[in-house]
Design a protein around this motif. Structure first.
Motif, mmCIF file in Angstrom:
data_model
loop_
_atom_site.group_PDB
_atom_site.id
_atom_site.type_symbol
_atom_site.label_atom_id
_atom_site.label_comp_id
_atom_site.label_asym_id
_atom_site.label_seq_id
_atom_site.Cartn_x
_atom_site.Cartn_y
_atom_site.Cartn_z
ATOM 1 N N LEU B 94 0.842 -1.163 0.004
ATOM 2 C CA LEU B 94 0.006 -0.083 0.010
ATOM 3 C C LEU B 94 0.752 1.340 0.111
ATOM 4 C CD1 LEU B 94 -3.029 -0.207 2.354
ATOM 5 C CD2 LEU B 94 -2.996 0.406 0.002
ATOM 6 N N ARG B 98 1.009 4.378 -2.743
ATOM 7 C CA ARG B 98 0.702 5.558 -2.321
ATOM 8 C C ARG B 98 1.811 6.475 -2.746
ATOM 9 N NH1 ARG B 98 -0.546 5.909 3.719
ATOM 10 N NH2 ARG B 98 -0.717 3.649 3.484
ATOM 11 N N THR B 104 -1.229 4.950 -9.623
ATOM 12 C CA THR B 104 -2.418 4.053 -8.953
ATOM 13 C C THR B 104 -3.758 4.540 -9.412
ATOM 14 O OG1 THR B 104 -0.591 3.951 -7.169
ATOM 15 C CG2 THR B 104 -3.081 3.526 -6.787
ATOM 16 N N THR B 108 -6.536 2.294 -11.553
ATOM 17 C CA THR B 108 -7.620 1.879 -10.685
ATOM 18 C C THR B 108 -8.782 2.449 -11.568
ATOM 19 O OG1 THR B 108 -6.473 2.388 -8.707
ATOM 20 C CG2 THR B 108 -8.795 2.092 -8.335
ATOM 21 N N ALA B 112 -11.621 0.249 -12.852
ATOM 22 C CA ALA B 112 -12.948 0.527 -12.616
ATOM 23 C C ALA B 112 -13.810 0.638 -13.509
ATOM 24 C CB ALA B 112 -13.090 1.631 -11.513
ATOM 25 N N MET B 411 -3.909 -5.768 -5.394
ATOM 26 C CA MET B 411 -4.455 -4.642 -4.558
ATOM 27 C C MET B 411 -5.110 -3.588 -5.644
ATOM 28 S SD MET B 411 -2.273 -4.313 -1.482
ATOM 29 C CE MET B 411 -3.189 -3.387 -0.324
ATOM 30 N N LEU B 412 -4.380 -3.248 -6.920
ATOM 31 C CA LEU B 412 -4.760 -2.183 -7.673
ATOM 32 C C LEU B 412 -6.034 -2.878 -8.278
ATOM 33 C CD1 LEU B 412 -1.511 -1.479 -9.618
ATOM 34 C CD2 LEU B 412 -3.055 0.278 -8.339
ATOM 35 N N GLY B 414 -8.118 -5.057 -7.246
ATOM 36 C CA GLY B 414 -9.315 -5.117 -6.399
ATOM 37 C C GLY B 414 -9.786 -3.815 -5.997
ATOM 38 N N ALA B 415 -8.946 -2.667 -5.874
ATOM 39 C CA ALA B 415 -9.402 -1.428 -5.645
ATOM 40 C C ALA B 415 -10.311 -1.100 -7.120
ATOM 41 C CB ALA B 415 -8.368 -0.491 -5.430
ATOM 42 N N LEU B 418 -13.692 -2.739 -6.700
ATOM 43 C CA LEU B 418 -14.646 -2.332 -5.793
ATOM 44 C C LEU B 418 -15.203 -1.227 -6.612
ATOM 45 C CD1 LEU B 418 -12.975 -2.758 -2.379
ATOM 46 C CD2 LEU B 418 -15.163 -3.475 -2.966
ATOM 47 N N LEU B 419 -14.297 -0.261 -6.707
ATOM 48 C CA LEU B 419 -15.036 0.940 -7.378
ATOM 49 C C LEU B 419 -16.173 0.580 -8.769
ATOM 50 C CD1 LEU B 419 -12.418 3.684 -8.032
ATOM 51 C CD2 LEU B 419 -14.470 3.907 -6.811
ATOM 52 N N THR B 460 -12.792 -9.411 -12.049
ATOM 53 C CA THR B 460 -11.898 -8.867 -11.299
ATOM 54 C C THR B 460 -10.551 -9.729 -10.979
ATOM 55 O OG1 THR B 460 -13.300 -7.367 -10.052
ATOM 56 C CG2 THR B 460 -11.045 -7.450 -9.178
#
Lengths: 116, 883
Positions: B94, B98, B104, B108, B112, B411-412, B414-415, B418-419, B460
């Protein structure tokens, strides 16, 4: 030689060496000089360890298995010893961060120090 | 040993301190770095510097440490520490992410959009095509239609006599029930008269559909008996809207079509019968004489197969039974058979091709987005090769690195997922509403279902794997020496080639979707240009359908009075009425007919025409040209000689272009009319539909159908609505007036489906093109950045900036051109899926494909020139020096 309270700071600095080194190794492996330079620059000179005690701390951390050192040779340069954080070290870093936070908070409550 | 190591050794030896060779080497390196880091211009002596530093350091505190030949013991991971390890790796990742907020965020957002759009499209496809139908034993439900073989009309409404015969003779059908579309005038109980749409159903139909009332009851057999008191079931929506959701609505007495009626039940608004929602249901009353009615086809039937009987078996049996009916009633049934259509197919066959095309387009966009993200990740991995190499040389196993890279990608993604799921929730509601408008039978209320969410999760996961494949595979093969020596600069060569292939693929996919969108767009434009045969501007339409036997008998008087009043309104230049407004979705009446002076055609070969009752002045009001003869007049009423007006297609097909004025027609009910006029063709049912013969009759001689007024005004027709409604109320205060809207709006609404289809695909095509351009830009920009030294050399050798730029663009155009060609070749077979949606243009139309290819190539050239221009702004000397 010392200002009042400097002794306290000296002891506190000694105790913080491990945390500082572990934290700096969290993102990327570094060699000793790199660590020393980062410590001095990132703390605006507030923290500076003499290089022998820096290496003493490094060797101590290595014996505990929290960091791991390897010699790396780059083209055209002398070889250097890079240290990286191990999984155990990462865990320990987490613990130490927690403890320092609690320590500082307790200090704050007892000694009336507050942080912006 | 170098100088610095000598200095340190000298120091420790003179003090007899026992430091190992490696420690000495390490300290020496440190001192050397410190020495070189002194401010420029500092004086000093290296030896003195070394001694001073060593004296100030606490060297004796350095104990001789064990030679580190074996890696330090790593504590056995317990399960909790494995979890903690993973958690800390996750936190670590993370933090890394960041630190690169631009990267990122870009990844994302792209993901999305891709995952969100795909999930929304999946929800639509699922609810329209795949979801289990909300009826008990839905796979045993079928619609039965009469099928005119020669005219290729497989879903024609049924004749009552035939229906009773085959439904009673069949052994493969467990239950059958009749239903039909119905309209009603609801008033009474303090309600403003309102025209409501619904269905007339036999109780068996509601039972087969598993109707569960939220209040009251459904129909019993007694409700449909001839002479029974009128009962009504209303929808939840109507209950809320007209009865305020009050608890005493059930049992309330109302006036329905001029007769007293009682509300006996309320059904949920989402209850659908064969894809139709309704405001009300009333019992279908079948009079006994229907059994022997072998004239006219008007009803629909739902049936449930007996358990274990397949639709094919039922089809076979019913075809055999109908063959008997053809023998029994040859005049009426020759050329016909029965068609058994499983309910799922009934609901989806129209829209299936379009929906799958849409879904395919959306998946293609997601793949493009994945390709872009994968390329971005590859670049990022390239930039971190040095870091990877260091980590490996420090003991990290390639698997561990691969896991870290995968974690980062996961993680990317996944984000993004979710979005995307959140985006999909919003999109599905919008898309469902739009789809319903366009006639797609969307089940449910457009909420994101479990299936779609599972799809989102799956998409995803697959995306994460697909995107991380490149970097992970590369990480496992990192060559340490090569990476370290290069100092982290990525290689051209194979990785760049991989990116090139990815981008070419993106271009091909974009080309494919654009081709589809362009074809649909051309169809829509072509449809818009189809002359409807009348002038739609400046005309107000309003329906005043007289329903109920009392009301119907006064239709003609009512129509005449309303028209007279409308003509007096300010700005009105003409007014009339028709039983079925063109293009408003009502198929009107179709019937076979014969020309009286010709030999009767064989049964089943009679021509069919659209019958349209109209009031006098209709053609003038809509500016439909009268080519020959005359319009209807007020003298053409009941009791006077029956007359008809035909259209140009009628003349062309049936009169061999000889004037039909004076000839006589006979319709299927045995009535004859004399042709008194010929008018221009009008698109009655759809702009893209085939032109059929049309026979207009005076409304006064055939007062049936959805009476709709048409009023031509010199001003804006929309503002006339209230005054027209007032005029109708003056004539009959109990007559509801509905659908008051300009004729322009009616025409536009008839194009909703092609408009929505081309807009939707156009949206995805735009997104695909954008992503592909971004991909091209990225590849070229990256390649150019790697070739700076080469450009420096070329510039130093005399090349001009434009030459280099042209070279770069030319090389990238191979990619783009190749992708465009591949996409065009794929588009030829792929666009055949759109055949049923196209009008005026064929799938694989070369002109369209060529234009789209030009667009794609042009966009690619633009996307290449910008980074090429920027990247060739190289100072030859610094580029050479960097080498």
């Amino acid at each position: 030689m010392s200002r009042p309270g400097a002794d306290i700071l000296r002891e506190a600095k000694k105790g913080s060496a491990e945390l500082v080194i572990l934290a700096l190794l969290e993102d990327t492996p570094r060699h000793g000089y790199d660590l020393a330079a980062r410590i001095e620059s990132d703390s605006d000179g507030a923290l500076a360890y003499n290089f022998a005690s820096l290496y003493a701390t490094l060797y101590k951390l290595e014996e505990r298995g929290w960091i791991q050192g390897r010699w790396v040779e780059k083209a055209g340069q002398r070889r250097r010893r890079y240290y990286k954080l191990t999984a155990a070290g990462a865990t320990m870093l987490g613990h130490q961060r927690q403890e320092w936070k609690q320590f500082v908070a307790a200090l704050g409550r007892l000694a009336g120090i507050s942080f912006a | 040993m170098n100088d610095w190591q000598r200095r340190v050794r000298r120091y420790v030896d003179t003090r007899r301190l026992d430091l190992g060779d490696e420690v000495i080497e390490e300290l020496a390196a440190h001192l050397e770095d410190a020495w070189q880091a002194r401010p420029v211009g500092s004086a000093g002596d290296a030896d003195a510097f070394a001694v001073d530093a060593l004296q100030r350091a606490d060297v004796p505190a350095l104990v001789r440490r064990r030679a580190a030949t074996a890696p330090p013991p790593v504590p056995e991971p317990s399960s909790s520490s494995v979890l903690k390890g993973l958690a800390s790796e996750a936190r670590h990742t993370l933090r890394l992410l960041r630190r690169a907020p631009g990267f990122t965020a870009a990844v994302t957002v792209v993901l999305a959009l891709g995952i969100g759009a795909t999930t929304a499209a999946f929800q639509l496809v699922y609810s329209a095509l795949l979801a289990p139908l909300p009826y008990p034993d839905a796979d045993r439900l079928v619609m039965v239609w009469e099928h005119h073989i020669a005219r290729n009309q497989p879903r024609n409404v049924l004749n009552p006599g035939n229906y009773f015969a085959w439904s009673e003779r069949s052994t493969s059908l467990e239950t059958t029930g009749v239903f039909n579309v119905a309209v009603g005038n609801l008033s009474g109980a303090g309600l403003v008269p309102e025209e409501i749409r619904g269905l007339a159903v036999e109780p068996a139909v509601l039972a087969m559909a598993g109707a569960r009332p939220i209040a009251g009851r459904v129909f019993a057999a007694a409700d449909g008996a001839p002479g029974a008191a009128q009962t009504l079931i209303i929808s939840d929506g109507l209950w809320q809207r007209r009865f305020g959701g009050s608890a005493d609505a059930v049992g309330r007495a109302v006036v329905f079509n001029g007769e007293p009626a009682t509300i006996v039940g309320i059904l949920p608004s989402t209850f659908e019968l064969v894809g139709r929602r309704a405001d009300f249901w009333r019992p279908a009353v079948i009079p006994p004489e229907a059994r022997t009615n072998f004239r006219g086809r008007s009803i629909m039937a739902l049936a449930k197969l007996r358990a274990g009987v397949s639709p094919a078996a039922a089809q076979q049996e019913l075809s055999t039974i109908f063959a008997d009916l053809v023998r029994e009633h040859p005049d009426f049934n020759t050329g016909w058979t029965l068609n058994v259509v499983p309910l799922r197919e009934q609901l989806t066959s129209d829209t299936r091709p379009a929906l799958w095309v849409l879904f395919g387009a959306v998946v293609a966009v997601l793949l493009i987005a994945c390709a872009n993200v994968a390329a971005l990740l590859l670049v990022r991995a390239t930039g971190r090769r040095h870091e990877m190499a260091v980590k490996i040389s420090l003991g990290a196993r390639p698997m561990h690195l691969a896991r870290q890279l995968f974690l980062e990608t996961a993680m990317l993604v996944g984000a993004g997922g979710l979005l995307g799921a959140g985006l999909a929730r919003v999109l599905t509601r919008v898309v469902s509403a739009t789809a319903r408008d366009a006639g797609v039978p969307v089940l449910g209320d457009g909420a994101l279902g479990g299936a779609a969410l599972a799809f989102a999760v799956g998409a995803t996961a697959l995306t994460a794997i697909a995107c991380s494949l490149g970097p992970v595979l590369r990480a496992r093969r990192v060559s340490i020496n090569e990476s370290l020596r290069e100092g982290g600069r990525g290689g051209v060569g194979s990785r760049q080639r991989l990116r090139g292939w990815l981008v070419a693929g993106e271009v091909a996919a974009a080309m494919l979707i654009l081709a589809g969108a362009a074809l649909l767009g051309r169809s829509y434009l072509a449809l818009q240009d189809v002359p409807p045969g009348f002038t739609a501007s400046h005309v107000l339409t309003a329906r005043g359908w007289r329903i109920g036997s009392e009301a119907q008998s006064t239709s003609v008087t009512f129509a005449r009075q309303v028209i007279d009043r409308a003509r007096t309104l300010p700005g009105v230049t003409a007014a009339s009425a028709t039983a079925f407004l063109p293009l408003d979705g009502n198929p009107g009446i179709g019937s076979s007919f014969v020309l009286a002076d010709r030999p009767e055609p064989a049964p089943g070969e009679k021509p069919i025409a659209d019958y349209r009752p109209v009031m006098p002045g209709y053609f003038a009001t809509l500016q439909i040209p009268v080519r020959e003869g005359r319009d209807f007049t007020d003298a053409d009423v009941e009791g006077r000689p029956r007359v008809a007006i035909v259209n140009e297609t009628f003349v062309r097909l049936l009169s061999a272009d000889v004037s039909p004025i004076g000839r006589r027609l006979a319709d299927s009910l045995g009535e004859t009319q004399e042709i008194v006029g010929v008018v221009g063709d009008v698109t009655l049912n759809s702009l893209g539909g085939e032109r059929r013969p049309a026979i207009y009759l005076p409304f006064a001689q055939l007062p049936i159908g959805a009476l709709t007024f048409v009023v031509r005004t010199s001003g804006d027709p929309a503002v006339m609505g209230p005054s027209f409604a007032a005029a109708v109320r003056e004539v009959d205060p109990n007559q509801p007036v509905s659908d008051i809207r300009p004729l322009d709006a009616v025409v536009a609404k008839s194009l909703t489906r092609p408009r929505v289809a081309s807009a939707a695909l156009g949206l995805f095509a735009g997104a695909a093109l954008l992503l592909a351009i971004v991909g091209v830009y990225g590849v070229v920009a990256y390649g150019v950045s790697q070739r700076q030294p080469e450009f420096g050399v070329r510039l130093a050798l005399g090349a001009r900036r434009q030459d280099i730029m042209r070279m770069v663009v030319r090389q990238s155009m191979w990619l783009v051109g190749g992708g465009a060609v591949a996409g065009a070749l794929l588009a030829v077979p792929a666009t055949r899926a759109l055949r049923s949606l196209l009008y005026g243009v064929l799938p694989g139309d070369p002109l369209t494909l060529g234009a789209v290819a030009l667009l794609v190539v042009g966009a690619g050239a633009l996307a290449s020139s910008l980074p090429a221009w920027r990247g060739t702004a190289v100072d030859p000397m610094s580029a050479l020096r960097a080498e």
